[in-house]
Design a protein around this motif. Structure first.
Motif, PDB file in Angstrom:
ATOM      1  N   LYS A 105      38.789  48.715  39.202  1.00 48.07           N
ATOM      2  CA  LYS A 105      39.239  50.228  39.672  1.00 48.07           C
ATOM      3  C   LYS A 105      40.075  49.964  40.882  1.00 48.07           C
ATOM      4  CE  LYS A 105      38.770  53.306  37.526  1.00 48.07           C
ATOM      5  NZ  LYS A 105      39.459  53.884  36.191  1.00 48.07           N
ATOM      6  N   LYS A 106      39.534  49.184  41.711  1.00 48.01           N
ATOM      7  CA  LYS A 106      40.240  49.052  43.226  1.00 48.01           C
ATOM      8  C   LYS A 106      41.543  48.560  43.093  1.00 48.01           C
ATOM      9  CE  LYS A 106      39.244  47.032  47.793  1.00 48.01           C
ATOM     10  NZ  LYS A 106      38.453  46.024  48.600  1.00 48.01           N
ATOM     11  N   ASN A 107      41.635  47.599  42.245  1.00 48.14           N
ATOM     12  CA  ASN A 107      43.018  46.760  42.018  1.00 48.14           C
ATOM     13  C   ASN A 107      43.796  47.646  40.749  1.00 48.14           C
ATOM     14  OD1 ASN A 107      42.963  44.463  44.015  1.00 48.14           O
ATOM     15  ND2 ASN A 107      40.804  44.570  43.135  1.00 48.14           N
ATOM     16  N   ASN A 108      43.526  48.577  40.305  1.00 45.35           N
ATOM     17  CA  ASN A 108      44.264  49.303  39.395  1.00 45.35           C
ATOM     18  C   ASN A 108      44.645  48.392  38.104  1.00 45.35           C
ATOM     19  OD1 ASN A 108      45.538  51.672  38.179  1.00 45.35           O
ATOM     20  ND2 ASN A 108      47.571  50.958  38.966  1.00 45.35           N
ATOM     21  N   ALA A 109      43.664  47.601  37.520  1.00 39.34           N
ATOM     22  CA  ALA A 109      43.838  46.670  36.761  1.00 39.34           C
ATOM     23  C   ALA A 109      43.225  47.241  35.263  1.00 39.34           C
ATOM     24  CB  ALA A 109      42.933  45.383  36.921  1.00 39.34           C
ATOM     25  N   PRO A 130      38.532  30.278  39.876  1.00 42.61           N
ATOM     26  CA  PRO A 130      39.335  29.702  40.830  1.00 42.61           C
ATOM     27  C   PRO A 130      40.473  30.353  41.480  1.00 42.61           C
ATOM     28  CG  PRO A 130      39.893  28.640  38.603  1.00 42.61           C
ATOM     29  CD  PRO A 130      38.651  29.480  38.598  1.00 42.61           C
ATOM     30  N   TYR A 131      40.718  31.340  40.726  1.00 43.41           N
ATOM     31  CA  TYR A 131      41.789  32.357  41.343  1.00 43.41           C
ATOM     32  C   TYR A 131      41.339  33.745  41.894  1.00 43.41           C
ATOM     33  CZ  TYR A 131      44.489  29.069  38.475  1.00 43.41           C
ATOM     34  OH  TYR A 131      45.089  27.962  37.991  1.00 43.41           O
ATOM     35  N   ALA A 132      40.198  33.740  42.168  1.00 44.16           N
ATOM     36  CA  ALA A 132      39.179  34.868  42.759  1.00 44.16           C
ATOM     37  C   ALA A 132      40.239  35.792  43.862  1.00 44.16           C
ATOM     38  CB  ALA A 132      37.992  34.503  43.529  1.00 44.16           C
ATOM     39  N   GLY A 133      40.307  36.847  43.723  1.00 42.26           N
ATOM     40  CA  GLY A 133      41.059  37.610  44.837  1.00 42.26           C
ATOM     41  C   GLY A 133      42.524  38.012  44.235  1.00 42.26           C
ATOM     42  N   LYS A 134      42.918  37.267  43.308  1.00 42.79           N
ATOM     43  CA  LYS A 134      44.470  37.278  42.592  1.00 42.79           C
ATOM     44  C   LYS A 134      44.443  38.352  41.621  1.00 42.79           C
ATOM     45  CE  LYS A 134      48.231  34.508  41.048  1.00 42.79           C
ATOM     46  NZ  LYS A 134      48.607  33.348  40.459  1.00 42.79           N
ATOM     47  N   ILE A 135      45.751  39.213  41.776  1.00 39.71           N
ATOM     48  CA  ILE A 135      46.256  40.273  40.954  1.00 39.71           C
ATOM     49  C   ILE A 135      47.225  39.342  40.178  1.00 39.71           C
ATOM     50  CG2 ILE A 135      47.218  42.442  40.442  1.00 39.71           C
ATOM     51  CD1 ILE A 135      46.047  43.235  43.054  1.00 39.71           C
ATOM     52  N   VAL A 136      47.220  39.648  38.646  1.00 37.94           N
ATOM     53  CA  VAL A 136      48.270  38.920  37.881  1.00 37.94           C
ATOM     54  C   VAL A 136      48.760  39.960  36.969  1.00 37.94           C
ATOM     55  CG1 VAL A 136      48.627  37.336  36.259  1.00 37.94           C
ATOM     56  CG2 VAL A 136      46.745  36.854  38.044  1.00 37.94           C
ATOM     57  N   GLU A 137      50.066  40.320  37.250  1.00 34.23           N
ATOM     58  CA  GLU A 137      50.865  41.427  36.538  1.00 34.23           C
ATOM     59  C   GLU A 137      51.395  40.765  35.201  1.00 34.23           C
ATOM     60  OE1 GLU A 137      51.017  43.991  37.723  1.00 34.23           O
ATOM     61  OE2 GLU A 137      51.023  43.945  40.039  1.00 34.23           O
ATOM     62  N   ALA A 202      47.631  42.504  27.660  1.00 27.07           N
ATOM     63  CA  ALA A 202      47.114  43.064  28.970  1.00 27.07           C
ATOM     64  C   ALA A 202      48.331  43.305  29.934  1.00 27.07           C
ATOM     65  CB  ALA A 202      45.998  42.165  29.337  1.00 27.07           C
ATOM     66  N   ASN A 203      48.080  44.170  30.696  1.00 32.15           N
ATOM     67  CA  ASN A 203      49.093  44.613  31.634  1.00 32.15           C
ATOM     68  C   ASN A 203      49.020  44.179  32.914  1.00 32.15           C
ATOM     69  OD1 ASN A 203      51.108  46.252  29.822  1.00 32.15           O
ATOM     70  ND2 ASN A 203      49.066  47.549  29.720  1.00 32.15           N
ATOM     71  N   ARG A 204      47.462  44.231  33.500  1.00 29.17           N
ATOM     72  CA  ARG A 204      47.342  43.764  35.007  1.00 29.17           C
ATOM     73  C   ARG A 204      45.915  43.332  34.994  1.00 29.17           C
ATOM     74  NH1 ARG A 204      49.460  45.474  40.109  1.00 29.17           N
ATOM     75  NH2 ARG A 204      47.806  45.823  41.850  1.00 29.17           N
ATOM     76  N   VAL A 205      45.920  42.072  35.474  1.00 30.47           N
ATOM     77  CA  VAL A 205      44.487  41.345  35.584  1.00 30.47           C
ATOM     78  C   VAL A 205      44.041  41.347  36.920  1.00 30.47           C
ATOM     79  CG1 VAL A 205      43.298  39.141  34.823  1.00 30.47           C
ATOM     80  CG2 VAL A 205      44.918  40.314  33.151  1.00 30.47           C
ATOM     81  N   TYR A 206      42.911  41.355  37.097  1.00 25.02           N
ATOM     82  CA  TYR A 206      42.308  41.170  38.550  1.00 25.02           C
ATOM     83  C   TYR A 206      41.331  39.904  38.232  1.00 25.02           C
ATOM     84  CZ  TYR A 206      40.349  41.368  43.004  1.00 25.02           C
ATOM     85  OH  TYR A 206      39.716  40.785  44.103  1.00 25.02           O
TER      86      TYR A 206
END
Length: 340
Positions: A105-109, A130-137, A202-206
């Motif tokens: 929710k915080k990252n609108n994913a 390994p990609y913790a903290g990353k937002i992927v569009e 998917a559209n946005r992955v956190y």
């Protein structure tokens, strides 16, 4: 707070089920729908499912179909906005679902992928995303998320575990695109087939830093049990993923990964043939090893296979490639006896 559906396939896990279900009931995130799917259990698992007194629990008893098809029943019955899959011989930390939900929710994913802990008898190993903290569009999901799930690339540490049980999924994406699991009796890994369809929509992955899923190294699981057709099933998956990667336009991103996985499973399958040769007969085991070494798909992959691996793995790869059956046998004998 949105409702989250927790889907739990259950089959002959009476010694683990309480641990699993209680870990879900004790979640700090309370707005849950918990679907326990008794997949034709022959022990007391079905009765245990009926014994839990919590209004959030829905119990379904069904004929045995296996993990993938049982999860599909859960998907059809789910009413939550999001879905979490949990295997009944595993368990989760009390804050796992809340952590994944808040991160999403915080990252609108629409999707949140965490890490997990691998629980052994004598130790616990954290596997942090390994990609913790990353937002992927959306335009990067296929190359930056899905591709990494196709396997390891040599000694690189950028592999994303493809298992679905540490992910918060959007039910809308699943339902709208009619995404379901194949049977693990058809593909040795039903999760990656599901993943190829889900992440392409998917559209946005956190990527979450949570490691609240506890994957237990229980004896007799599908990954540790002897299966005479293990390699052939892996080859079938390899060919399927090869075709799907080309269709999705990520073939160059995943070629080395699926090659590495096929070769690794060939080594492991040969090792198991030697390990179980007393039960199955040495002649049969030796015949199965020859069959694996002469597999045309494996031969083609090994023809120009030069990815970075350990020296021990390279030695075994060369023995397979050169059809050195007897030396391969004794190499695996040493590995099985002394772990070298």
């Amino acid at each position: 707070m949105d409702k989250i559906t927790v889907i739990v396939p259950v089959y002959n896990v009476e010694q683990y089920l309480d641990r699993c279900v209680n870990s879900i009931l004790n979640q700090t995130y309370r707005n849950l729908e918990i679907i326990l799917l008794d997949d034709g259990s022959t022990d007391n698992s079905g009765k245990l499912c009926d014994s839990y007194k919590d209004e959030r629990i829905v119990v379904v008893h069904k004929k045995n179909e296996g993990l993938g098809l049982t999860r599909n029943v859960g998907i059809k019955k789910a009413t939550g906005k999001y879905i979490v899959f949990i295997d009944s011989d595993d368990y989760i930390d009390t804050t796992m679902i809340e952590n994944l939900y808040l991160d999403l929710k915080k990252n609108n994913a629409d999707t949140c992928i965490g890490g997990f802990k691998r629980i052994y008898k004598d130790r616990v190993v954290n596997s942090v995303n390994p990609y913790a903290g990353k937002i992927v569009e959306k335009n990067e999901i296929l190359t930056s998320v899905l591709s990494k799930m196709f396997g390891k690339s040599g000694n690189n540490n950028d592999y994303l575990e493809m298992s679905v049980w540490k992910v918060l999924f959007s039910r809308d994406i699943i339902v709208r695109n009619r995404i379901f699991f194949p049977s693990e009796r058809e593909f040795i890994s039903e999760d990656i087939i599901f993943d190829t369809e889900y992440y392409s929509n998917a559209n946005r992955v956190y990527m979450s830093s949570d490691v609240g899923y506890n994957y237990c190294d229980n004896e007799g699981t599908l990954t540790t049990r002897y299966n005479p057709n293990r390699f052939e099933l892996q080859e079938k998956l390899y060919l399927e993923l090869d075709a799907r990667a080309k269709k999705l336009g990520i073939y160059e991103n995943v070629k080395a990964r699926i090659d590495t996985t096929l070769v690794a499973i060939a080594r492991y399958s040969i090792k198991l043939e030697q390990k179980f040769s007393k039960q199955n007969g040495r002649r049969k085991a030796f015949s199965n090893i020859k069959r694996i070494c002469n597999n045309s798909t494996l031969e083609k992959v090994l023809l120009d296979y030069n990815l970075e691996e350990s020296k021990k793995s390279k030695v075994v790869n060369d023995l397979i490639k050169n059809k050195n059956y007897h030396l391969l046998w004794y190499t695996m004998l040493l590995k099985n006896r002394f772990g070298i």
